[in-house]
Structures are given as C-alpha cells and as structure tokens.
Design an enzyme around this catalytic site. Structure first.
Site, PDB file in Angstrom:
ATOM      1  N   GLU A  97       1.055  -1.364  -0.086  1.00  0.00           N
ATOM      2  CA  GLU A  97      -0.061   0.149   0.134  1.00  0.00           C
ATOM      3  C   GLU A  97       0.952   1.292  -0.150  1.00  0.00           C
ATOM      4  OE1 GLU A  97      -2.701   0.019   3.327  1.00  0.00           O
ATOM      5  OE2 GLU A  97      -3.195  -2.101   3.009  1.00  0.00           O
ATOM      6  N   ASP A 106      -5.128   8.960  10.915  1.00  0.00           N
ATOM      7  CA  ASP A 106      -3.830   8.564  11.261  1.00  0.00           C
ATOM      8  C   ASP A 106      -3.429   9.003  12.623  1.00  0.00           C
ATOM      9  OD1 ASP A 106      -3.075   6.877   9.242  1.00  0.00           O
ATOM     10  OD2 ASP A 106      -3.461   8.526   8.080  1.00  0.00           O
TER      11      ASP A 106
END
Lengths: 257, 392
Positions: A46, A57
C-alpha cells in the site's frame, strides 16, 4: 484479471499487506521500499499518498506524511517514481490516500495514471460508500481499480453487508475504534469483533489493520481473517533504518515466520 | 433556493467525507438531531437557557454616530453582549442539550483563539459534563488567558502538536479523539464546517440571530427585512446565523467579510474565496486554501477567529451562486474600524467583527438603506492586540 483478485484466489490465509508513506524517510525511497517489501515476503504493497491533514492517522503516520511533504513529495512525483515499477514488482499495489490531493490532481487523470503505471486498487479513507457510488464507482471500474472500504467495531451488520456487496477486492477491518498506531496488542473485545465478522461469511476476503505490529499480532489477526495490514510499525522500521533493504526484509520475515 | 439537500449538500458543496470509523456517530446525529430539535422539550430548554443564561434577545442597536459618518441607517446586532462574549455560545448551548438527549457523557471540541473552547467549557460546567478542548500548541501560547478561562471552568485543554499546530490541526485532533471514543462522546464543532449534518445544525442554532433581527427591525423600522446584512466569515457561523432567515429573500443583500490578512496577494492572508479552490477539508467539500498538490495551506489573519483555511459549505455555495457579496478586509483596515467603533459608539468590538465593520467602506449603499452589521463578539479578548497595534 486484477492482481488483487488473483492473489486471494491462490492465497487464502496469512496475507500480509505493508503500508508505507511515499517519499519517506527520503524522497527517492519509494521504489526501493517496494522492492524490499516484495523481497521480504509482503503480499500486497500500500503506497501512502502524503497529506497535510490525515485525520484517521496517529502520530507515527502523521509525522511520516509531514516529512515526506517537506522532502518534496506530491502525487505527480509519486507517479514519476512509479514509472516502470512493474518490470520488477509483481505483487498487487494499492494507493492509499485522502481525497483532497487526488481531487486536485483530477480524479480521472489519477485513475488513468494508476492504470498506466500498474496500480491495482485504491483505499481512500475519507471517501464514504455513498459518495463513492454517486461520484466515482463507474470511473474506478472503467480503469480496473479495485476500491477497498473500511469497517470498524462500530459498523453495523447491515452496513457491513452493504459494503461487502459494493466491494470486489478485500475489506479492510479496522481492529479497534482508534486512529492508526494508537494501540498495541489485541484484546478480548477485539477478538469478539473479529469472530462476529468472520461468522458473517462475507463474500470478500478480510484483512485486519491498525494495531498489528509483529508476528504475534499478525498470527492472531490471521486466525480470524485472511491476513493483516501493517502500517505504523513498518514506518517505525524504515524511519530509523541505516540499511533499508536489509532492515525491511528482516522485519517482514520476523512477522510472517 | 438556499437549502441543504438530503445528502448534506448546498449545491456543489457539503456532504460527509469522513472515515468509516466516524460513520456511526454521524449517522446517529443525522438521524436524531432534527427530531430532537423539533421537540417541545428541547425547545423549552434551549429557549429558556438562551434567555436566562445567555441573555437573549441581544439588542439590535441603532448606531447613530456610525450611521451619520457612513450615511446609512446602521444597526448593530449585539452578539458581543452574549454570555462569554460572543455568538459562539448559541451553538454550544444547543449542542450540549442535544448531546445529553443522545445519552453522551463526554464532550470534545476544537478551538482556535479559544472563544469556542470557552463557550464549550462553559456549557459543560453548566451541565456537569466532562470537557476536553483541543487547541493548537501555537494558539495555546498566544491565547493564554482563554486557556486559563477554560481550565477555571473545569475543562481539560489538550495541545494539538501535529501539522501547523493551529485551528485546523486542533480540528484534526478532535476528529481523531472522536474516532478513539466513538460511543460516549459528542464532538461540539464550533462553526458551520465539518461533515453533514454539522454545518446545517450549527447554522440552525445560530439562526436565532436573524430570527431576532426580523422582529426587532419590525419594531424599529416597521419592516422585517434590512437592505443589507454584513457579517465576518472565518468558518462562518455568525454569518450563517445572521443570513439564515434571509437566504431566500433576494432583496436583502448579504455581505460576507473575509480576512485578507496582510493583503490578498501578500502570502499572509485568509481570504478563502479569493485564494481558495474547491476541495475537501474536515469532512465537507468546500472552498479552501491549498497548494496545487492539494495540501492545505496555513492562512494568516490578525484575528484568530478568522484564521481558517476553509469556509463552511453554505458560504462556498452563497459565493458560487452569487447570493452573497464577499469582501476581503486587511488587518490594518479591520484594526482601524475597531478603533473607530470604540470611539464613535463606545463599543470595543472583537477584531473578527471589526472586519465586518470595515466592509462599510467597500460596498455601495444609499442614505436610506437599512444595514445590519452582526457584531459577533466583544474586544476584551483582543486587548493585547489592540494595545500592540496602537493608533488610538
């Protein structure tokens, strides 16, 4: 056939997906990291597209985004770095990033470029299913890109079914209600959630991410799904590395073996 | 028609671009807020607190010396007289009652200058709810009195240390905190930004401003509609409140004053509609200041409340369809307008609101025009800035 589909046809268990931030720790590390991840035994790569405001995040990935941006990374630059990568990388590659930089690049131009360089799928955490269906589904399909949705412990059974219907690659199971890198270890409560989703017999394979960092958590996650995704722990590995290729391979081998 | 649609869009702008982890929270809010807000029980509590706790209705004051100077009939909507010193509390009162009805135990909020943080800490104290406010590390250093105010009120202030360490990052941190505490926590967003239904919900809580303006003007002028309404826009909650009941009355001109900072072309500006392009920020599609690569740019304004790289989606729409006139007011002009109002009317305005005042120099009107300026906040919090600026 899309490489993601091919992968899950041949490998049903202990699939390891590795997330890294493009342009980090150094601008030109993008391709060398991919090469080392494949050599170490990753099944999917990824590529994280850095963004100034990554709301899903935690600090580790936020910091890597900031540094990558300071290094001068951009979507344009990433596509330059990816030119010709298929000569050496044969495993599935997914682009993961927030919508805004992609919208500025142009969604169709982005899809076209993904196809051109050999990207197989997308994970866009702030693109909800409704907006995907209204605005982008046809486009992604036209360019052969598999779109992955996330589910979390709070996602209702009804919605998981809907997501399963609208997915054709794999489902990204967020292991707990948290941002990336926030928790380590896997609790009883999380196991109950893994079991609940497993028992739903979804048509798509499932990969568990968030909080997976080592052999133990990878194995636990894999017991309840088709495999797992490692992000923050991998970023930490590359961040302090003096020898990227060697450290990456060592790390991945320590997880899968 | 200026109206939000079922999916949360105002024309091309709005929506709910959120990570799946927040989907259940947003759904819960979307499915319940309208019914809760429409209930008699909610309305009684909300209206009761606005009256007895906030001090509403706020006066609509005819500013005769200002009117004489500018050659129009100028009224000031005195949101600066609300408890806590600005319009922000209209929204936090509404949202905390809503949070209680949804069974939430904890409140989180973001803040820039600290006004919304103080308004949130205030209502949390009032309701006995746990309160955590996220604030950029840089803002904590430059807005120290408000940090202490929040702490006195019993709130916990958490520094946002990511990104540029200001309002947009505090908003990111609050969203992350919500992802980490999805069940028992309500996030009180302070402006008409964020994923649907926040922009519309916040606008409705603030719409009490234009609701009062209508009957107050009727009393004073014999008509509900002014010719012009002027308000400043950062995220745009006071403007949304002042415009709300006039959105679809085209004969009322709506004027939005953005912060031009050191000048639109100076590189130190927050004039979003001039410098921004369409994109997605904090959960909605809107106009925002960004690089050509789609990275969000740090804005600049002397007023912390206007120092935001985007605008609420409803304002992006008002701009897009030409329903509102947007003007960009520089720091120096806002400061001069603030000092002018202080000395003409004996009212020291918040520097945010001073931007709206300066718009009088930038738009056309005639002597007979009735103009309402939304005086969104008082200048107490800005004394340091006024003192450093000087010139009075």
């Amino acid at each position: 056939m899309n490489r993601i589909h091919t992968l899950f046809e041949t490998k049903k268990a202990r699939v390891l997906s590795i997330y890294f931030t493009a342009g980090f720790p150094a601008l030109e590390d993008t391709f060398p990291i991919m090469e080392a991840a494949q050599a170490g035994g990753a099944d999917i790569i990824e590529i994280g597209v850095p963004y100034s405001d990554p709301v899903a995040d935690g600090p580790t990935i936020q910091d890597s985004n900031m540094i990558a941006l300071e290094n001068g990374i951009s979507l344009k630059k990433i596509f330059d770095q990816l030119k010709g990568f298929r000569a050496k990388i044969h495993i599935p590659v997914v682009m993961m990033g927030y919508l805004n930089p992609i919208i500025q690049y142009g969604m169709e131009a982005f899809c076209q470029k993904c196809k051109e360089v050999g990207v197989d799928g997308l994970i866009l955490p702030d693109l909800p299913m409704q907006q995907y269906q209204d605005d982008y589904k046809e486009l992604f399909e036209q360019y052969g890109l598999v779109n992955t949705f996330l589910i979390s412990p709070q996602t209702s059974e009804k919605r998981i079914r809907e997501i399963d219907e609208n997915t054709s690659g794999f489902i990204y199971m967020v292991s707990s209600h948290s941002t990336t890198g926030a928790k380590t270890g896997i609790s009883e409560e999380q196991i109950a959630y893994f079991e609940r989703v497993k028992a739903m017999n979804l048509k798509n394979p499932r990969l568990i991410g968030f909080g997976i960092s080592d052999s133990e958590t990878f194995t636990t996650a894999s017991n309840y799904s088709n495999g797992a995704i490692i992000g923050s722990a991998f970023i930490k590995t590359v961040k302090d590395s003096k020898n990227l290729s060697e450290d990456i391979q060592k790390y991945i081998q320590s997880v899968v073996n | 028609m200026i109206k939000v649609d079922e999916k949360g869009f105002y024309g091309k702008f709005g929506g709910a671009y959120i990570p799946e982890m927040l989907h259940p929270n947003i759904e819960e809010l979307k499915e319940n807020y309208e019914a809760i807000m429409a209930s008699q029980e909610f309305q009684d509590e909300f209206r009761g607190l606005l009256k007895d706790y906030v001090g509403r209705p706020t006066p609509l004051y005819f500013a005769s010396r200002l009117s004489e100077k500018y050659g129009a009939k100028i009224y000031l909507k005195r949101e600066d007289l609300c408890h806590t010193g600005a319009h922000k509390v209209n929204n936090t009162i509404g949202q905390i009652i809503l949070a209680k009805k949804l069974g939430k135990k904890r409140i989180i909020a973001e803040t820039g200058a600290g006004q919304h943080g103080v308004a949130t800490a205030t209502v949390c104290a009032l309701m006995g709810m746990e309160c955590t406010v996220y604030m950029g590390e840089i803002d904590i250093a430059r807005q120290h009195p408000n940090v202490e105010r929040m702490k006195i009120l019993g709130a916990k202030v958490v520094p946002a240390t990511s990104g540029s360490k200001t309002l947009k990052d505090a908003t990111n941190e609050a969203m992350r905190a919500w992802i980490n505490n999805p069940v028992d926590t309500h996030y009180i967003i302070g402006s008409v930004v964020g994923p649907h239904p926040y922009p519309e919900m916040v606008a409705r809580f603030q719409s009490v401003i234009s609701e009062e303006m209508k009957w107050q003007l009727k009393e004073k002028e014999g008509r509900e509609n002014p010719d012009i309404v002027i308000a400043c826009v950062g995220g745009g909650s006071n403007a949304a409140g002042a415009f709300y009941h006039y959105y679809n009355t085209p004969e009322v001109r709506l004027v939005a004053a953005e912060a031009a900072g050191l000048g639109v072309l100076s590189g130190k500006s927050a004039a979003t509609t001039v410098l921004g392009t369409p994109g997605v920020l904090h959960g909605s599609k809107t106009i925002l200041m960004q690089t050509e690569d789609g990275q969000v740019v740090e804005p600049h304004s002397i007023s912390a409340g206007l120092d935001y790289p985007g605008i609420g989606p409803v304002h992006a729409h008002l701009f897009d369809v030409g329903r509102a006139e947007f003007v960009a007011v520089e720091d120096k002009d806002a400061m001069a307008a603030g000092i002018e109002l202080s000395q003409l009317e004996g009212i020291i305005p918040a520097i945010e609101s001073a931007h709206a005042l300066h718009a009088l120099n930038m738009i056309e009107y005639s002597k007979e025009d009735v103009i309402v300026i939304n005086l969104s906040g008082r200048g107490d919090k800005d004394l340091d800035t006024y003192i450093k600026w000087g010139g009075y």
